[in-house]
Design an enzyme around this catalytic site. Sequence first.
Site, PDB file in Angstrom:
ATOM      1  N   LYS A 102       3.691  26.687  11.278  1.00  0.00           N
ATOM      2  CA  LYS A 102       4.506  26.604  10.072  1.00  0.00           C
ATOM      3  C   LYS A 102       5.010  27.988   9.698  1.00  0.00           C
ATOM      4  CE  LYS A 102       2.672  22.457   8.083  1.00  0.00           C
ATOM      5  NZ  LYS A 102       3.940  21.761   8.327  1.00  0.00           N
ATOM      6  N   ARG A 122       0.634   1.589  -7.382  1.00  0.00           N
ATOM      7  CA  ARG A 122      -0.083   1.304  -8.636  1.00  0.00           C
ATOM      8  C   ARG A 122       0.831   1.377  -9.860  1.00  0.00           C
ATOM      9  NH1 ARG A 122      -4.506   5.800  -7.968  1.00  0.00           N
ATOM     10  NH2 ARG A 122      -2.529   6.766  -7.434  1.00  0.00           N
ATOM     11  N   HIS A 160       1.255  14.573  17.669  1.00  0.00           N
ATOM     12  CA  HIS A 160       2.619  14.771  18.173  1.00  0.00           C
ATOM     13  C   HIS A 160       2.660  15.516  19.510  1.00  0.00           C
ATOM     14  CE1 HIS A 160       3.679  13.326  14.310  1.00  0.00           C
ATOM     15  NE2 HIS A 160       3.497  14.446  13.663  1.00  0.00           N
ATOM     16  N   HIS A 218       6.180   9.390  14.604  1.00  0.00           N
ATOM     17  CA  HIS A 218       7.645   9.336  14.588  1.00  0.00           C
ATOM     18  C   HIS A 218       8.269  10.166  15.701  1.00  0.00           C
ATOM     19  CE1 HIS A 218       7.015  12.914  12.073  1.00  0.00           C
ATOM     20  NE2 HIS A 218       8.201  13.291  12.498  1.00  0.00           N
ATOM     21  N   ASP A 260      -3.223  18.071  12.412  1.00  0.00           N
ATOM     22  CA  ASP A 260      -1.977  17.556  11.841  1.00  0.00           C
ATOM     23  C   ASP A 260      -0.862  17.423  12.885  1.00  0.00           C
ATOM     24  OD1 ASP A 260      -0.502  16.777   9.442  1.00  0.00           O
ATOM     25  OD2 ASP A 260       0.682  18.588   9.781  1.00  0.00           O
ATOM     26  N   GLU A 270       8.080  25.035  12.869  1.00  0.00           N
ATOM     27  CA  GLU A 270       8.644  24.653  11.566  1.00  0.00           C
ATOM     28  C   GLU A 270       8.885  25.905  10.736  1.00  0.00           C
ATOM     29  OE1 GLU A 270       6.735  20.652  10.130  1.00  0.00           O
ATOM     30  OE2 GLU A 270       5.154  21.984  10.805  1.00  0.00           O
TER      31      GLU A 270
HETATM   32  P1  NAP Z   1       2.618  10.252  -1.564  1.00  0.00           P
HETATM   33  O1  NAP Z   1       3.963  10.811  -1.853  1.00  0.00           O
HETATM   34  O2  NAP Z   1       1.414  10.855  -2.201  1.00  0.00           O
HETATM   35  O3  NAP Z   1       2.682   8.691  -1.928  1.00  0.00           O
HETATM   36  C1  NAP Z   1       1.528   7.883  -1.927  1.00  0.00           C
HETATM   37  C2  NAP Z   1       1.936   6.484  -2.321  1.00  0.00           C
HETATM   38  O4  NAP Z   1       0.762   5.676  -2.345  1.00  0.00           O
HETATM   39  C3  NAP Z   1       2.563   6.389  -3.705  1.00  0.00           C
HETATM   40  O5  NAP Z   1       3.530   5.378  -3.687  1.00  0.00           O
HETATM   41  C4  NAP Z   1       1.377   5.991  -4.582  1.00  0.00           C
HETATM   42  O6  NAP Z   1       1.855   5.387  -5.751  1.00  0.00           O
HETATM   43  C5  NAP Z   1       0.676   5.039  -3.629  1.00  0.00           C
HETATM   44  N1  NAP Z   1      -0.751   4.860  -3.924  1.00  0.00           N
HETATM   45  C6  NAP Z   1      -1.671   5.825  -4.173  1.00  0.00           C
HETATM   46  N2  NAP Z   1      -2.862   5.267  -4.426  1.00  0.00           N
HETATM   47  C7  NAP Z   1      -2.697   3.934  -4.333  1.00  0.00           C
HETATM   48  C8  NAP Z   1      -3.566   2.819  -4.491  1.00  0.00           C
HETATM   49  N3  NAP Z   1      -4.867   2.969  -4.802  1.00  0.00           N
HETATM   50  N4  NAP Z   1      -3.068   1.571  -4.310  1.00  0.00           N
HETATM   51  C9  NAP Z   1      -1.750   1.402  -3.994  1.00  0.00           C
HETATM   52  N5  NAP Z   1      -0.885   2.425  -3.839  1.00  0.00           N
HETATM   53  C10 NAP Z   1      -1.352   3.668  -4.014  1.00  0.00           C
HETATM   54  O7  NAP Z   1       2.317  10.244   0.011  1.00  0.00           O
HETATM   55  P2  NAP Z   1       3.384  10.256   1.211  1.00  0.00           P
HETATM   56  O8  NAP Z   1       3.774  11.663   1.485  1.00  0.00           O
HETATM   57  O9  NAP Z   1       4.437   9.253   0.928  1.00  0.00           O
HETATM   58  O10 NAP Z   1       2.475   9.808   2.443  1.00  0.00           O
HETATM   59  C11 NAP Z   1       2.088   8.470   2.637  1.00  0.00           C
HETATM   60  C12 NAP Z   1       1.372   8.385   3.995  1.00  0.00           C
HETATM   61  O11 NAP Z   1       2.293   8.757   5.020  1.00  0.00           O
HETATM   62  C13 NAP Z   1       0.182   9.332   4.141  1.00  0.00           C
HETATM   63  O12 NAP Z   1      -0.800   8.727   4.933  1.00  0.00           O
HETATM   64  C14 NAP Z   1       0.772  10.532   4.862  1.00  0.00           C
HETATM   65  O13 NAP Z   1      -0.203  11.229   5.593  1.00  0.00           O
HETATM   66  C15 NAP Z   1       1.765   9.842   5.769  1.00  0.00           C
HETATM   67  N6  NAP Z   1       2.875  10.696   6.196  1.00  0.00           N
HETATM   68  C16 NAP Z   1       3.707  11.261   5.275  1.00  0.00           C
HETATM   69  C17 NAP Z   1       4.764  12.044   5.698  1.00  0.00           C
HETATM   70  C18 NAP Z   1       5.733  12.646   4.719  1.00  0.00           C
HETATM   71  O14 NAP Z   1       6.686  13.309   5.170  1.00  0.00           O
HETATM   72  N7  NAP Z   1       5.568  12.444   3.437  1.00  0.00           N
HETATM   73  C19 NAP Z   1       4.966  12.281   7.069  1.00  0.00           C
HETATM   74  C20 NAP Z   1       4.103  11.681   7.988  1.00  0.00           C
HETATM   75  C21 NAP Z   1       3.068  10.898   7.536  1.00  0.00           C
HETATM   76  P3  NAP Z   1       0.917   5.214  -7.066  1.00  0.00           P
HETATM   77  O15 NAP Z   1       0.320   6.554  -7.333  1.00  0.00           O
HETATM   78  O16 NAP Z   1       1.848   4.716  -8.135  1.00  0.00           O
HETATM   79  O17 NAP Z   1      -0.094   4.200  -6.709  1.00  0.00           O
END
Ligand code: NAP
Length: 495
Positions: free
Chosen positions: A342, A51, A245, A183, A240, A221
């Site tokens: 954790k 966004r 996993h 992953h 989770d 972890e």
């Molecule tokens: P995050 O840091 O909160 O990032 C969320 C992303 O989504 C941001 O780029 C945000 O940017 C965008 N977003 C939010 N609302 C949106 C909307 N309405 N339209 C379009 N874009 C939108 O989350 P994350 O940690 O990267 O995780 C992303 C996904 O991967 C989740 O499902 C999470 O469970 C999964 N995951 C993450 C990890 C990890 O290590 N981080 C590991 C495994 C799985 P804006 O706010 O600018 O829109």
Amino acid sequence: MVSRVIPVQAFDLVIFGGTGDLAQRKILPALYRRHCAGQLPDTARIIGAARAELSRRDYQSLVRAALQAGDISAGKDAAGGQVDSFLARINYLAIDATEAEGWQTLAQTLGRPTADRVRVFYFSVGPALFAPLAEQIWAHDLADDQTRIVVEKPFGHDLASAKALNRTLASHFDESQIYRIDHYLGKETVQNLMAIRFGNMLFEPLWNSQYVDHIQVTVAETVGVEGRASYYDKSGAMRDMVQNHLMQLLCLIAMEPPAKFDPDAVRDEKLKVIRALEPVEPHHIVRGQYALAQEGAGGDEDQSYRETVGDPRSSTESYVALKAHISNWRWAGTPFYLRTGKRLVARSSVINVFFKDAPHSIFGADAGRHANLLTIRLQPDEGITLKVTIKEPGPGGMRLIDVPLDMSFAQALGADIDDAPDAYERLITDVIRGNQTLFMRGDEVEAAWAWTDPIIAGWTSRGDVPKPYDSGSTGPGDADLLMRRDQRDWQGINP
Ligand code: NAP
């Protein structure tokens, strides 16, 4: 040894959530490394979407910073200019998954889908946006039947929500287009587990309850829930980690040999394992929640779980240990012990296969008990060790000792292993190649929830409160009791 790099075909990859934590820490660095390896064709394009109103240049700066925070500082830009050529592939569009604006611009940027160009939409956004994204892509006619979507975890919160999400995705995409990512399946050692089992004559004949005493899977972890507190407190370790996993690792350990290394053949066998899992008895499962570290224990004493999530009464578990049984001919009577937590004393993901003692010792009681142990380390220091019994060298009779036959990948494969793709690199290239073997199928995910849901429902109906354990420890004492009742001990968390 020189690893072969076979370029993937031309592609457009749209990363929804392109500014998020996962994109910055994993997805973009993974693409960058494949770029440096020469695996991405010149015409490949990467489009970040979120966004935030960013220009292309702003986004390129964000990507550059993300790469710098990652491993390019460790010498990955040896060829020089690689970052600039990578950034030249990168574009950005401001799009809200829940609004109509922005989608036409994306459609114009991408153009009509063509047969010679793979189109991938990576859903790296919160799970509430998975279904809206699928609908938007469909509504704006952005996909054809070759288009692929990558869906991050968590895939549902329970069986009902996973089914609903599967239904929504299935109304727009064929199962062959849906890549549910875990992953753990992209890790080198996890794939090696299959190579070891099905590429050698040595292990498979012994891989059953007649010769295997029990199996332990540990994913420990050291980190807490910092930064993920609001998501995690509604989820917990069972949802989770265990439902995805640990279940996936269990499947690969326990499955029958597939007829070939082919996506559906492998996933059919994994599904049979999940369906053969018996319900877990309440006294075969331990929940824990981390408290502060013991003073002087060297752990992170900052905050307890409840302090981090800001709820002094939270009953979400940050630790689970359980004993599972697989009701089939191969595994009847062999327990599988799974645990994850954790803020434990060490970071360690390891599978231990404990073989039974030899049926009769010709060396007498003094020689003690000796049994083979196959250890598969996922992290750190990926590798495989087989503990075998030999004679202790020197005079003094037949004294037996156990020694490891050790294959640390780093040692055995030298520099090559450093250049081996990490899990996200491998999985993203698999998506572009159209290989679903290392991705979960919809029915697998549902079967895993069908096994997990009653466990969680039992906790809720009994008002179960997780046992506190010290940060920096090996987990709650009850998890040790779970093993000791069976005259066994955990292995696999070494500080
Ligand atoms: P995050 O840091 O909160 O990032 C969320 C992303 O989504 C941001 O780029 C945000 O940017 C965008 N977003 C939010 N609302 C949106 C909307 N309405 N339209 C379009 N874009 C939108 O989350 P994350 O940690 O990267 O995780 C992303 C996904 O991967 C989740 O499902 C999470 O469970 C999964 N995951 C993450 C990890 C990890 O290590 N981080 C590991 C495994 C799985 P804006 O706010 O600018 O829109």
